[in-house]
Design a protein around this motif. Structure first.
Motif, PDB file in Angstrom:
ATOM      1  N   SER A 163       0.840  -1.195   0.000  1.00 25.64           N
ATOM      2  CA  SER A 163       0.000   0.000   0.000  1.00 25.64           C
ATOM      3  C   SER A 163       0.874   1.242   0.000  1.00 25.64           C
ATOM      4  O   SER A 163       2.005   1.226   0.491  1.00 25.64           O
ATOM      5  CB  SER A 163      -0.915   0.030   1.229  1.00 25.64           C
ATOM      6  N   HIS A 164       0.329   2.314  -0.551  1.00 25.82           N
ATOM      7  CA  HIS A 164       1.048   3.595  -0.561  1.00 25.82           C
ATOM      8  C   HIS A 164       0.028   4.713  -0.440  1.00 25.82           C
ATOM      9  O   HIS A 164      -0.973   4.748  -1.163  1.00 25.82           O
ATOM     10  CB  HIS A 164       1.852   3.760  -1.848  1.00 25.82           C
ATOM     11  N   ASP A 210      -2.784  -6.566  -3.765  1.00 24.04           N
ATOM     12  CA  ASP A 210      -3.574  -7.222  -2.726  1.00 24.04           C
ATOM     13  C   ASP A 210      -3.540  -8.734  -2.920  1.00 24.04           C
ATOM     14  O   ASP A 210      -4.468  -9.343  -3.433  1.00 24.04           O
ATOM     15  CB  ASP A 210      -5.017  -6.706  -2.774  1.00 24.04           C
ATOM     16  N   GLY A 211      -2.408  -9.341  -2.545  1.00 23.34           N
ATOM     17  CA  GLY A 211      -2.281 -10.786  -2.650  1.00 23.34           C
ATOM     18  C   GLY A 211      -1.907 -11.267  -4.038  1.00 23.34           C
ATOM     19  O   GLY A 211      -2.464 -12.258  -4.531  1.00 23.34           O
ATOM     20  N   VAL A 212      -0.975 -10.593  -4.699  1.00 21.13           N
ATOM     21  CA  VAL A 212      -0.606 -10.910  -6.081  1.00 21.13           C
ATOM     22  C   VAL A 212       0.427 -12.036  -6.134  1.00 21.13           C
ATOM     23  O   VAL A 212       1.391 -12.049  -5.368  1.00 21.13           O
ATOM     24  CB  VAL A 212      -0.059  -9.648  -6.792  1.00 21.13           C
ATOM     25  N   ASP A 213       0.221 -12.985  -7.045  1.00 27.48           N
ATOM     26  CA  ASP A 213       1.170 -14.072  -7.325  1.00 27.48           C
ATOM     27  C   ASP A 213       1.654 -13.943  -8.763  1.00 27.48           C
ATOM     28  O   ASP A 213       0.837 -13.795  -9.685  1.00 27.48           O
ATOM     29  CB  ASP A 213       0.509 -15.443  -7.155  1.00 27.48           C
ATOM     30  N   LEU A 214       2.980 -14.006  -8.954  1.00 25.93           N
ATOM     31  CA  LEU A 214       3.559 -13.940 -10.287  1.00 25.93           C
ATOM     32  C   LEU A 214       4.718 -14.922 -10.385  1.00 25.93           C
ATOM     33  O   LEU A 214       5.434 -15.143  -9.399  1.00 25.93           O
ATOM     34  CB  LEU A 214       4.105 -12.537 -10.601  1.00 25.93           C
ATOM     35  N   ASP A 215       4.919 -15.498 -11.560  1.00 23.05           N
ATOM     36  CA  ASP A 215       6.092 -16.305 -11.857  1.00 23.05           C
ATOM     37  C   ASP A 215       6.696 -15.793 -13.154  1.00 23.05           C
ATOM     38  O   ASP A 215       6.022 -15.800 -14.191  1.00 23.05           O
ATOM     39  CB  ASP A 215       5.729 -17.784 -12.015  1.00 23.05           C
ATOM     40  N   LEU A 216       7.947 -15.353 -13.114  1.00 22.19           N
ATOM     41  CA  LEU A 216       8.613 -14.816 -14.292  1.00 22.19           C
ATOM     42  C   LEU A 216       9.681 -15.807 -14.737  1.00 22.19           C
ATOM     43  O   LEU A 216      10.688 -15.992 -14.053  1.00 22.19           O
ATOM     44  CB  LEU A 216       9.231 -13.456 -13.970  1.00 22.19           C
ATOM     45  N   PRO A 217       9.464 -16.490 -15.854  1.00 18.76           N
ATOM     46  CA  PRO A 217      10.338 -17.585 -16.265  1.00 18.76           C
ATOM     47  C   PRO A 217      11.696 -17.121 -16.757  1.00 18.76           C
ATOM     48  O   PRO A 217      11.827 -16.079 -17.386  1.00 18.76           O
ATOM     49  CB  PRO A 217       9.539 -18.265 -17.385  1.00 18.76           C
ATOM     50  N   ASP A 246       4.254  -4.906   2.243  1.00 20.40           N
ATOM     51  CA  ASP A 246       3.589  -5.016   3.545  1.00 20.40           C
ATOM     52  C   ASP A 246       3.453  -6.478   3.953  1.00 20.40           C
ATOM     53  O   ASP A 246       3.464  -6.809   5.135  1.00 20.40           O
ATOM     54  CB  ASP A 246       2.199  -4.369   3.476  1.00 20.40           C
ATOM     55  N   ALA A 247       3.330  -7.338   2.951  1.00 13.73           N
ATOM     56  CA  ALA A 247       3.226  -8.780   3.197  1.00 13.73           C
ATOM     57  C   ALA A 247       3.598  -9.495   1.906  1.00 13.73           C
ATOM     58  O   ALA A 247       3.603  -8.917   0.829  1.00 13.73           O
ATOM     59  CB  ALA A 247       1.816  -9.158   3.636  1.00 13.73           C
ATOM     60  N   GLY A 248       3.905 -10.773   2.048  1.00 16.64           N
ATOM     61  CA  GLY A 248       4.260 -11.557   0.877  1.00 16.64           C
ATOM     62  C   GLY A 248       5.760 -11.756   0.740  1.00 16.64           C
ATOM     63  O   GLY A 248       6.548 -11.308   1.586  1.00 16.64           O
ATOM     64  N   VAL A 295      14.442 -11.472  -1.589  1.00 18.24           N
ATOM     65  CA  VAL A 295      15.007 -10.136  -1.764  1.00 18.24           C
ATOM     66  C   VAL A 295      14.995  -9.330  -0.475  1.00 18.24           C
ATOM     67  O   VAL A 295      15.981  -8.672  -0.114  1.00 18.24           O
ATOM     68  CB  VAL A 295      14.240  -9.376  -2.872  1.00 18.24           C
ATOM     69  N   HIS A 296      13.898  -9.386   0.259  1.00 23.56           N
ATOM     70  CA  HIS A 296      13.747  -8.508   1.411  1.00 23.56           C
ATOM     71  C   HIS A 296      14.270  -9.115   2.709  1.00 23.56           C
ATOM     72  O   HIS A 296      14.119  -8.529   3.774  1.00 23.56           O
ATOM     73  CB  HIS A 296      12.288  -8.077   1.530  1.00 23.56           C
ATOM     74  N   ALA A 297      14.903 -10.283   2.588  1.00 22.56           N
ATOM     75  CA  ALA A 297      15.575 -10.875   3.745  1.00 22.56           C
ATOM     76  C   ALA A 297      17.091 -10.729   3.631  1.00 22.56           C
ATOM     77  O   ALA A 297      17.827 -11.128   4.532  1.00 22.56           O
ATOM     78  CB  ALA A 297      15.207 -12.356   3.880  1.00 22.56           C
TER      79      ALA A 297
END
Length: 275
Positions: free
Chosen positions: A23-24, A31-38, A67-69, A78-80
């Protein structure tokens, strides 16, 4: 419709996004997005203006925190990562900014040489060879001594692309690469993105709302709006999707599920209302 999901293709996914919430300014962007980039493919992320396409690139690159995910790039959360680890990962991720973002006080040659000088200990003789090779790849070796102010918009975007591939990254993120380009420059960029991806075995993420050119080069597409993935699939599957919203977006129709008028009271009532 076929989905490219991590469970199906395993190690062939370079970027995996699961349960992304962001959110911004009090507005929910994802809001709960799932993506796979091959890996090794050109994946496009499309959607109307303001749907968070550029924000997605910043989240993948670690410039913003969700915020989550969870977002993984080449198996790394990435964020760890520590700052040093994130810095190393970013050297493997090229970025073509929407504006090009060339350094105005440096020549074309020095703009492309900049990441090599900053992130490697290569001798100048080797840097010179690498820069000339990258400029040759985008057709601008002869422009190496020009300044950014002397370049056309299309040339500046191609120099920025040469800089993005200077370190031979595993992937390149393109932020609205076709914006503001004339038809010839756009055709050159479309061809370059596809050719560089295949010749260098890159993974490309193209963020755009330019329908025709994006569909022409993408292997797989995600269309996002309202914080959700509205559609996903190959170009053929996207074109065949019966969604009225998707048809309106792809064909640029003024009438459809997305209304021209912002919600408001009836005009007659508004006009009769006293101030």
């Amino acid at each position: 419709m076929s989905d490219i999901l991590l469970d199906e293709v395993g190690d062939d996914v370079l970027v995996r996004v699961r349960g992304l919430v962001f959110s911004h300014g009090g507005r929910r962007i994802f809001d709960g997005v799932d993506l796979d980039l091959p890996r090794g493919k050109v994946t496009a992320v499309m959607g109307p203006s303001g749907t968070g396409k550029t924000t997605l690139l910043k989240l993948i690159g670690g410039q913003l925190r969700p915020d989550a995910g969870r977002i993984e790039v080449d198996g790394q959360d990435v964020h760890a990562l520590s700052k040093a680890e994130l810095f190393r990962l970013r050297t493997r991720m090229g970025m073509l900014f929407q504006s090009g973002a060339l350094l105005t006080d440096l020549s074309v040659f020095d703009n492309v040489a900049y990441p090599l000088r900053e992130h490697t200990a290569l001798p100048e003789s080797m840097i010179r060879k690498l820069v000339l090779i990258k400029l040759e790849a985008v057709g601008l070796r002869g422009a190496r001594d020009l300044m950014p102010s002397e370049l056309s918009g299309g040339m500046a975007r191609r120099v920025a692309l040469a800089r993005a591939i200077a370190l031979d990254p595993m992937m390149i993120m393109y932020d609205e690469p076709f914006t503001g380009q004339d038809p010839i420059s756009m055709g050159v960029l479309v061809n370059l993105i596809r050719r560089l991806n295949d010749a260098s075995r890159l993974t490309s993420i193209v963020v755009s709302h330019d329908v025709a050119d994006t569909l022409a080069i993408a292997d797989y597409l995600y269309v996002i709006a309202g914080g959700q993935v509205m559609a996903r699939g190959t170009p053929a599957e996207i074109r065949a999707n019966p969604s009225e919203w998707l048809t309106q977006f792809l064909e640029g129709l003024p009438d459809g599920p997305v209304h021209f008028h912002y919600p408001a009271a009836a005009l007659a009532a508004d006009l009769l209302e006293t101030a």
